[in-house]
Motif scaffolding. Structure first.
Motif, PDB file in Angstrom:
ATOM      1  N   HIS A  16      47.359 109.227 -29.158  1.00  0.00           N
ATOM      2  CA  HIS A  16      48.483 109.629 -28.295  1.00  0.00           C
ATOM      3  C   HIS A  16      48.231 110.456 -27.160  1.00  0.00           C
ATOM      4  O   HIS A  16      48.718 110.227 -26.016  1.00  0.00           O
ATOM      5  N   ALA A  17      47.239 111.392 -27.199  1.00  0.00           N
ATOM      6  CA  ALA A  17      46.811 112.297 -26.216  1.00  0.00           C
ATOM      7  C   ALA A  17      45.858 111.231 -25.169  1.00  0.00           C
ATOM      8  O   ALA A  17      46.098 111.349 -23.913  1.00  0.00           O
ATOM      9  N   LEU A  18      45.174 110.453 -25.773  1.00  0.00           N
ATOM     10  CA  LEU A  18      44.441 109.117 -24.922  1.00  0.00           C
ATOM     11  C   LEU A  18      45.575 108.460 -23.965  1.00  0.00           C
ATOM     12  O   LEU A  18      45.361 107.951 -22.924  1.00  0.00           O
ATOM     13  N   PHE A  19      46.686 108.031 -24.811  1.00  0.00           N
ATOM     14  CA  PHE A  19      47.756 107.164 -24.277  1.00  0.00           C
ATOM     15  C   PHE A  19      48.136 107.696 -22.877  1.00  0.00           C
ATOM     16  O   PHE A  19      48.654 106.916 -21.939  1.00  0.00           O
ATOM     17  N   ALA A  20      48.249 108.928 -22.898  1.00  0.00           N
ATOM     18  CA  ALA A  20      48.749 109.950 -21.515  1.00  0.00           C
ATOM     19  C   ALA A  20      47.675 109.394 -20.473  1.00  0.00           C
ATOM     20  O   ALA A  20      47.922 109.671 -19.273  1.00  0.00           O
ATOM     21  N   CYS A  21      46.450 108.955 -20.792  1.00  0.00           N
ATOM     22  CA  CYS A  21      45.448 108.761 -19.692  1.00  0.00           C
ATOM     23  C   CYS A  21      45.426 107.568 -19.459  1.00  0.00           C
ATOM     24  O   CYS A  21      45.332 106.919 -18.179  1.00  0.00           O
ATOM     25  N   CYS A  22      45.771 106.354 -20.212  1.00  0.00           N
ATOM     26  CA  CYS A  22      45.481 104.978 -19.970  1.00  0.00           C
ATOM     27  C   CYS A  22      46.532 104.359 -20.903  1.00  0.00           C
ATOM     28  O   CYS A  22      46.612 104.386 -22.183  1.00  0.00           O
ATOM     29  N   GLY A  23      47.619 103.668 -20.637  1.00  0.00           N
ATOM     30  CA  GLY A  23      48.639 102.851 -21.341  1.00  0.00           C
ATOM     31  C   GLY A  23      48.058 101.641 -22.190  1.00  0.00           C
ATOM     32  O   GLY A  23      49.166 100.771 -22.516  1.00  0.00           O
ATOM     33  N   SER A  24      46.696 101.253 -22.315  1.00  0.00           N
ATOM     34  CA  SER A  24      46.500 100.265 -22.952  1.00  0.00           C
ATOM     35  C   SER A  24      46.145 100.762 -24.338  1.00  0.00           C
ATOM     36  O   SER A  24      45.318 101.465 -24.659  1.00  0.00           O
ATOM     37  N   PRO A  25      46.946 100.333 -25.741  1.00  0.00           N
ATOM     38  CA  PRO A  25      46.604 100.322 -26.941  1.00  0.00           C
ATOM     39  C   PRO A  25      45.016 100.223 -27.272  1.00  0.00           C
ATOM     40  O   PRO A  25      44.439 100.972 -28.014  1.00  0.00           O
ATOM     41  N   SER A  55      40.543  93.139 -22.175  1.00  0.00           N
ATOM     42  CA  SER A  55      41.126  91.616 -21.602  1.00  0.00           C
ATOM     43  C   SER A  55      41.925  91.770 -20.621  1.00  0.00           C
ATOM     44  O   SER A  55      42.658  93.051 -20.408  1.00  0.00           O
ATOM     45  N   GLU A  56      42.168  90.787 -19.913  1.00  0.00           N
ATOM     46  CA  GLU A  56      43.163  90.852 -18.929  1.00  0.00           C
ATOM     47  C   GLU A  56      44.600  91.280 -19.188  1.00  0.00           C
ATOM     48  O   GLU A  56      45.543  92.225 -18.479  1.00  0.00           O
ATOM     49  N   ALA A  57      45.043  90.980 -20.484  1.00  0.00           N
ATOM     50  CA  ALA A  57      46.246  91.171 -21.044  1.00  0.00           C
ATOM     51  C   ALA A  57      46.590  92.757 -21.214  1.00  0.00           C
ATOM     52  O   ALA A  57      47.366  93.305 -21.008  1.00  0.00           O
ATOM     53  N   GLU A  58      45.248  93.441 -21.834  1.00  0.00           N
ATOM     54  CA  GLU A  58      45.341  94.777 -22.088  1.00  0.00           C
ATOM     55  C   GLU A  58      45.161  95.697 -20.608  1.00  0.00           C
ATOM     56  O   GLU A  58      46.011  96.621 -20.824  1.00  0.00           O
ATOM     57  N   ILE A  59      44.808  95.002 -19.734  1.00  0.00           N
ATOM     58  CA  ILE A  59      44.659  95.531 -18.481  1.00  0.00           C
ATOM     59  C   ILE A  59      46.114  95.655 -17.922  1.00  0.00           C
ATOM     60  O   ILE A  59      46.520  96.716 -17.358  1.00  0.00           O
ATOM     61  N   ASP A  60      46.683  94.533 -18.137  1.00  0.00           N
ATOM     62  CA  ASP A  60      48.249  94.440 -17.661  1.00  0.00           C
ATOM     63  C   ASP A  60      49.058  95.562 -18.732  1.00  0.00           C
ATOM     64  O   ASP A  60      50.006  96.179 -17.957  1.00  0.00           O
ATOM     65  N   HIS A  61      48.736  95.845 -19.816  1.00  0.00           N
ATOM     66  CA  HIS A  61      49.581  97.026 -20.416  1.00  0.00           C
ATOM     67  C   HIS A  61      49.325  98.305 -19.890  1.00  0.00           C
ATOM     68  O   HIS A  61      50.138  99.171 -19.790  1.00  0.00           O
ATOM     69  N   ALA A  62      47.877  98.302 -19.312  1.00  0.00           N
ATOM     70  CA  ALA A  62      47.739  99.556 -18.762  1.00  0.00           C
ATOM     71  C   ALA A  62      48.425  99.708 -17.508  1.00  0.00           C
ATOM     72  O   ALA A  62      48.892 100.998 -17.296  1.00  0.00           O
ATOM     73  N   LEU A  63      48.627  98.863 -16.802  1.00  0.00           N
ATOM     74  CA  LEU A  63      49.485  98.839 -15.540  1.00  0.00           C
ATOM     75  C   LEU A  63      50.940  99.105 -15.822  1.00  0.00           C
ATOM     76  O   LEU A  63      51.535  99.585 -14.801  1.00  0.00           O
ATOM     77  N   ASP A  64      51.478  98.834 -16.920  1.00  0.00           N
ATOM     78  CA  ASP A  64      52.840  99.052 -17.278  1.00  0.00           C
ATOM     79  C   ASP A  64      53.409 100.517 -17.226  1.00  0.00           C
ATOM     80  O   ASP A  64      54.264 100.821 -16.956  1.00  0.00           O
ATOM     81  N   GLY A  65      51.990 101.495 -17.344  1.00  0.00           N
ATOM     82  CA  GLY A  65      52.185 102.676 -17.309  1.00  0.00           C
ATOM     83  C   GLY A  65      52.311 103.400 -16.045  1.00  0.00           C
ATOM     84  O   GLY A  65      52.477 104.684 -15.985  1.00  0.00           O
ATOM     85  N   HIS A  66      52.024 102.516 -15.063  1.00  0.00           N
ATOM     86  CA  HIS A  66      51.973 103.133 -13.666  1.00  0.00           C
ATOM     87  C   HIS A  66      52.973 102.862 -12.772  1.00  0.00           C
ATOM     88  O   HIS A  66      53.392 101.712 -12.401  1.00  0.00           O
ATOM     89  N   PRO A  67      53.772 103.878 -12.075  1.00  0.00           N
ATOM     90  CA  PRO A  67      54.796 103.409 -11.225  1.00  0.00           C
ATOM     91  C   PRO A  67      54.143 102.956  -9.974  1.00  0.00           C
ATOM     92  O   PRO A  67      53.031 103.157  -9.541  1.00  0.00           O
ATOM     93  N   ARG A  68      55.052 102.304  -9.097  1.00  0.00           N
ATOM     94  CA  ARG A  68      54.565 101.799  -7.515  1.00  0.00           C
ATOM     95  C   ARG A  68      53.935 103.290  -6.700  1.00  0.00           C
ATOM     96  O   ARG A  68      54.665 104.315  -6.961  1.00  0.00           O
ATOM     97  N   ILE A  69      53.245 103.090  -5.783  1.00  0.00           N
ATOM     98  CA  ILE A  69      52.924 104.209  -5.054  1.00  0.00           C
ATOM     99  C   ILE A  69      54.356 104.323  -4.198  1.00  0.00           C
ATOM    100  O   ILE A  69      55.008 103.786  -3.655  1.00  0.00           O
TER     101      ILE A  69
END
Length: 163
Positions: A16-25, A55-69
């Motif tokens: 849970h703590a790490l998920f705040a750093c990166c949105g990839s499970p 994987s690229e799919a996991e990178i996409d999961h990580a991106l889901d947690g980031h808003p646009r600049i």
């Protein structure tokens, strides 16, 4: 928290703590499972290895947690703090960033991700415009590099004494 506290967390709380750093499970599982870490440097190295293995799919999961600049999400205090400089940009720069975000997403099919901490709105805009010239494979490499920087910053904030 201190690294020793992080190492002692139950698996679910560490993830849970790490998920705040990166949105990839997958990233959170790998970094949490590799505990205990003997040093902050060992944690940071493990985090970078885990990211490189995604994987690229996991990178996409990580991106889901980031808003646009330049975009604010009420619940996302971390990104708001990282992008604080954009909020004081002039209207022309804000408009150009918003337009650049749209162009980037149309070209690459993903959010423009950049380690924004400590960078001016003008620097972010110049970087965005420059990256629009990348081919998709090159841009994906750049995106992974930026994600690694963001993860490192956030891990440093998670572990006491690292900023």
């Amino acid at each position: 928290m201190k690294l020793t506290d992080f190492n002692a967390l139950p698996e679910s709380k560490a993830r849970h703590a790490l998920f705040a750093c990166c949105g990839s499970p997958a990233w959170t599982r790998r970094v949490a499972a590799a505990r205990p870490y003997s040093s902050d440097a060992e944690l940071f190295a493990a985090a970078e290895r885990a990211l490189a293995e995604l994987s690229e799919a996991e990178i996409d999961h990580a991106l889901d947690g980031h808003p646009r600049i330049g975009e604010r999400r009420d619940a996302d205090q971390v990104s708001a703090r990282e992008q604080a400089a954009v909020t004081v940009a002039g209207d022309d720069v804000k408009r150009a960033i918003a337009e650049g975000n749209r162009d980037y997403e149309a070209r690459f099919g993903q959010v423009y991700l950049v380690a924004a901490s400590g960078r001016s709105p003008e620097e972010l805009l110049a970087d965005l415009r420059h990256r629009l010239d990348n081919d998709p494979a090159t841009e994906r490499k750049v995106l992974r590099s930026e994600l690694a920087k963001i993860n490192r910053i956030r891990l440093g904030q998670l572990i006491e004494g690292e900023k």
